[in-house]
Structures are given as C-alpha cells and as structure tokens.
Design an enzyme around this catalytic site. Sequence first.
Site, short mmCIF file in Angstrom:
data_model
loop_
_atom_site.label_atom_id
_atom_site.label_comp_id
_atom_site.label_asym_id
_atom_site.label_seq_id
_atom_site.Cartn_x
_atom_site.Cartn_y
_atom_site.Cartn_z
N CYS A 1 4.78 -4.22 16.32
CA CYS A 1 4.36 -3.11 17.17
C CYS A 1 2.87 -3.26 17.47
O CYS A 1 2.06 -3.38 16.55
CB CYS A 1 4.65 -1.78 16.48
SG CYS A 1 6.41 -1.53 16.13
N CYS B 1 -1.76 6.91 9.70
CA CYS B 1 -0.57 6.32 10.31
C CYS B 1 -0.93 5.09 11.14
O CYS B 1 -1.82 5.13 11.98
CB CYS B 1 0.10 7.37 11.20
SG CYS B 1 1.60 6.81 12.01
N CYS C 1 3.68 8.65 1.15
CA CYS C 1 4.13 7.66 2.13
C CYS C 1 4.30 6.33 1.41
O CYS C 1 3.32 5.76 0.91
CB CYS C 1 3.10 7.55 3.26
SG CYS C 1 3.51 6.34 4.54
N SER D 1 11.75 6.67 8.41
CA SER D 1 11.26 6.40 9.76
C SER D 1 11.65 4.98 10.16
O SER D 1 11.40 4.03 9.43
CB SER D 1 9.73 6.54 9.81
OG SER D 1 9.24 6.20 11.09
N GLY E 1 6.55 -1.93 6.43
CA GLY E 1 7.91 -2.43 6.59
C GLY E 1 8.82 -1.54 7.41
O GLY E 1 8.52 -0.38 7.69
N GLU E 2 9.95 -2.12 7.81
CA GLU E 2 11.03 -1.41 8.50
C GLU E 2 12.12 -1.14 7.48
O GLU E 2 12.84 -2.05 7.06
CB GLU E 2 11.56 -2.24 9.67
CG GLU E 2 12.89 -1.80 10.26
CD GLU E 2 12.94 -0.32 10.65
OE1 GLU E 2 13.73 0.41 10.05
OE2 GLU E 2 12.18 0.06 11.57
N SER F 1 10.35 6.11 15.50
CA SER F 1 9.05 5.68 16.00
C SER F 1 9.22 5.32 17.48
O SER F 1 9.56 4.19 17.83
CB SER F 1 8.59 4.46 15.18
OG SER F 1 7.26 4.12 15.46
N LEU F 2 9.02 6.30 18.36
CA LEU F 2 9.39 6.17 19.77
C LEU F 2 8.24 5.63 20.62
O LEU F 2 8.31 4.51 21.14
CB LEU F 2 9.86 7.53 20.30
CG LEU F 2 10.40 7.54 21.73
CD1 LEU F 2 11.61 6.64 21.89
CD2 LEU F 2 10.72 8.98 22.15
N HIS F 3 7.22 6.45 20.88
CA HIS F 3 5.94 6.05 21.46
C HIS F 3 5.95 5.72 22.95
O HIS F 3 4.88 5.50 23.53
CB HIS F 3 5.32 4.88 20.69
CG HIS F 3 5.32 5.07 19.22
ND1 HIS F 3 4.72 6.15 18.61
CD2 HIS F 3 5.90 4.35 18.21
CE1 HIS F 3 4.90 6.08 17.30
NE2 HIS F 3 5.61 5.01 17.03
N CYS G 1 5.77 -6.86 7.42
CA CYS G 1 6.72 -6.27 8.36
C CYS G 1 7.20 -7.35 9.33
O CYS G 1 6.42 -8.20 9.75
CB CYS G 1 6.06 -5.12 9.12
SG CYS G 1 7.19 -4.16 10.16
N GLU H 1 0.83 -1.19 0.00
CA GLU H 1 0.00 0.00 0.00
C GLU H 1 0.87 1.25 0.00
O GLU H 1 1.93 1.30 0.63
CB GLU H 1 -0.95 0.00 1.20
CG GLU H 1 -2.02 -1.07 1.07
CD GLU H 1 -3.06 -1.05 2.19
OE1 GLU H 1 -4.19 -1.50 1.93
OE2 GLU H 1 -2.74 -0.61 3.31
N CYS I 1 0.12 -1.01 15.80
CA CYS I 1 0.22 -0.79 14.36
C CYS I 1 -0.43 -1.93 13.59
O CYS I 1 -0.10 -3.11 13.81
CB CYS I 1 1.69 -0.66 13.96
SG CYS I 1 1.94 -0.39 12.19
#
Length: 404
Positions: free
Chosen positions: A142, A377, A131, A235, A203-204, A257-259, A138, A118, A145
């Site tokens: 997380c 997001c 984006c 990111s 994905g990372e 990507s902290l959170h 992935c 996507e 997500c």
Amino acid sequence: MTVVLDTIQGARAEAPAVKPSLAGLSRAKLGEALAAAGVPEKQIRMRTTQLWRWIYVSGVTSFDQMTDVSKTLRQALEDRFTLDRPEIVTEQVSVDGTRKWLLRLPRRGHEARAPEIETVYIPESDRGTLCISSQVGCTLTCSFCHTGTQKLVRNLEASEIVAQILLARDRIGDWPGADRPDDQGMLPAADRKITNVVLMGMGEPLYNFDNVREAMEIAADGEGISLSKRRITLSTSGVVPEIARWGEEAGTMLAISLHAVTDELRNELVPINKKYPIAELMDACRNYPGLSNARRITFEYVMLKGVNDSLADAKALVRLLSGIPAKINLIPFNPWPNSRYECSEWETIETFADYVNNAGYASPVRTPRGRDILAACGQLRSESVRLRAREREAAEPATAASGG
C-alpha cells in the site's frame, strides 16, 4: 517530549538454543507440553486448566508463582519451558501516552537473525486499545503505508500474537493486583487497561488466517484474557475469499482498509485491489456473517491531500456503501520518511466528514496518536529493517573494493 525506555542497541551474536515459552499457547498445546513434561494422561485436563489460569488470568512469569502446582511438576516445567514474553528492544512513550514496543522474537528454523515486530498501546479516558501485528513485515505494498515498504519475513505463530497482549498487560500493570507505571493520568480510568484489541499492526491478518484465528480464540476465552469478540477488530486490505470465512469461524468485528472509491485509485493506494476489485469487496462486506446495525463494518479511509479528499469522493463513498451497516473512520494521513503524500487540510477533512455524517454514516475523524514515535496508523515498520539497511551501506565499500 518522547520518552524512550529499555533500549537495547545492536543485533545479538548467535544465540544459544532457548527453551520454548508456554505463554501464548492454546489449551491443546499446553496439554501437549504437559505430556512432554511427564504428566499422566488422566491429569492433563486438570493441569492444563491450572496453567491456563495462571498464565491468562494471573499473568505469572515464573513457574514458582503457581502455588497450587506441585513442586515436582513446577521443576519439570522449568526444566523444559519458560513463561517468557518477547524481548523488548525499545519501548517508546509518546507525549499523548501512546506506547510503542519494538519486540524481538526467538529465531525459528534457519532464520539468520531474530525477527522483530511492533506493537502499540493507545490509552483513552474510557478505554485502552492494543494494536497488534500478525506478520513480520507485509506482503502488501500500500503506497501510503510505511509497513508496506518492509518485505514479508514470515507469519507470526498464534502464540507470538497472543504474547503481544501478555507483554502489554505486563508493561501497563493490567493484571489483578499488579503495580502500574507512573502514567501521569494517561491510562484509562477503567479497571482493565486493555479493553480493545485491533489487528491493525504489521501484516495482513487474513494472509495468516489460522494463526490469527487461534490467537483470537485464546484472547476471547471467557476463562482467560476474556476479551469480548465485539471488542476485537480485524482489519483487512480486502482479501475477499477469506472475509466470509473469518466471520463464520472467528466472529469478530471487521474493518476494511478502503481509502478510495474507484478501482483506478485504489489499484495505486491498495494494490491488492487489482486482484479483488471494489465491487467484489463490497459484495463480501454485504454478506459478512452477523452484519447488522449493532455489528457494523468499519471502513478506514486515510485522508490524502488532493488525492481522495474531494466532496465528489465523499459523495461517491456514500453511494458505494449504500445498504451496508457501516461507520467510516477518517484517518488524517500520518507522515513517514520519504512518503510522497501529504495530509489533507483540516477544513477539507471537516467538509468530507460533514457530508458523510449528514448522509447517515458515523464518520469520526481519528485523532492522530503517537505520531512523534512513528506509532500512528500506517507508520509501523520494525527497526530491524533500518538496521539491515545500515549494515548493507557499511558493507558496500568492501564489496566495491573486492571488485564485486
């Protein structure tokens, strides 16, 4: 209301072998393609420059449009290659102008089915942000997500990453002289409709380092797509060993990507933290090549009701980022089916943002975009996964009947 365009239902039958596309290739790989088409070695550089400009400046989709290339060479290229983009399975347009494409890629090797990804385009009055995805699925899980619920299928090739940019430019008319869709005023006023690219899709990206780096080199090439590296943001969830390398070799902007502000909570929200805890991540950020007040790191912080949104969390976040030129994107949680989290109350988000702002950090609250089409997001998850789930459900009665 949500508009859905170009919908293609169902999975395709076994597809015949297809010619590879030149759209998305680097200069070196275009040179290899030209050699395969019989171009003499002494002409490769000149012909590569011609193809490069037609593909990345003009956005052509047919070799016949390459008017300064001989008919003989055009035919030789046509016999072996295409300029195809990924296949659009669905295109959805949100009430706010956000567009989401579900894209089907050609099968590779022994893949049982064509993989899908996507890509999302977010227009604003003064910019347009694309984006893009770097993997099919992935490896990370997380917990907040939606993409993290889809297992990794494979890395994307550099050309497949670049092709997302080309396709988006096709669809919104972002090539010189191109017709533009009837957008009802929802495209940016600027001449270029895609001004920024963020590697924040599926994905990372640091787990697909080489392909992502090559793709961003193509995107930033001043003689082609010509995106400034200041307008490209990678990111990462915190693949610490690759952060400095990315800064040295790619030099784009960085987002983390902290959170969460404690290892205990981040281990739950972003499980890669168990391997690379917060202290190591912060050290990598402080040492990011080129870091300055003009090149700040963005820290992404999703606001989860009763989980990470207290004033104490805001204070701890300020202490954690001390000494790092940074801005903090506060992201209202975007719901997705069966998620166990809720978005923080707006008053809570404002209190959090006010504290961080008053401490000297820009902390814009990201306006949710494309929620109605699951394009916001944390909401991306390709339809192919849901299709496979339906297929498994349909097969279960037959399996039970056979005694399996």
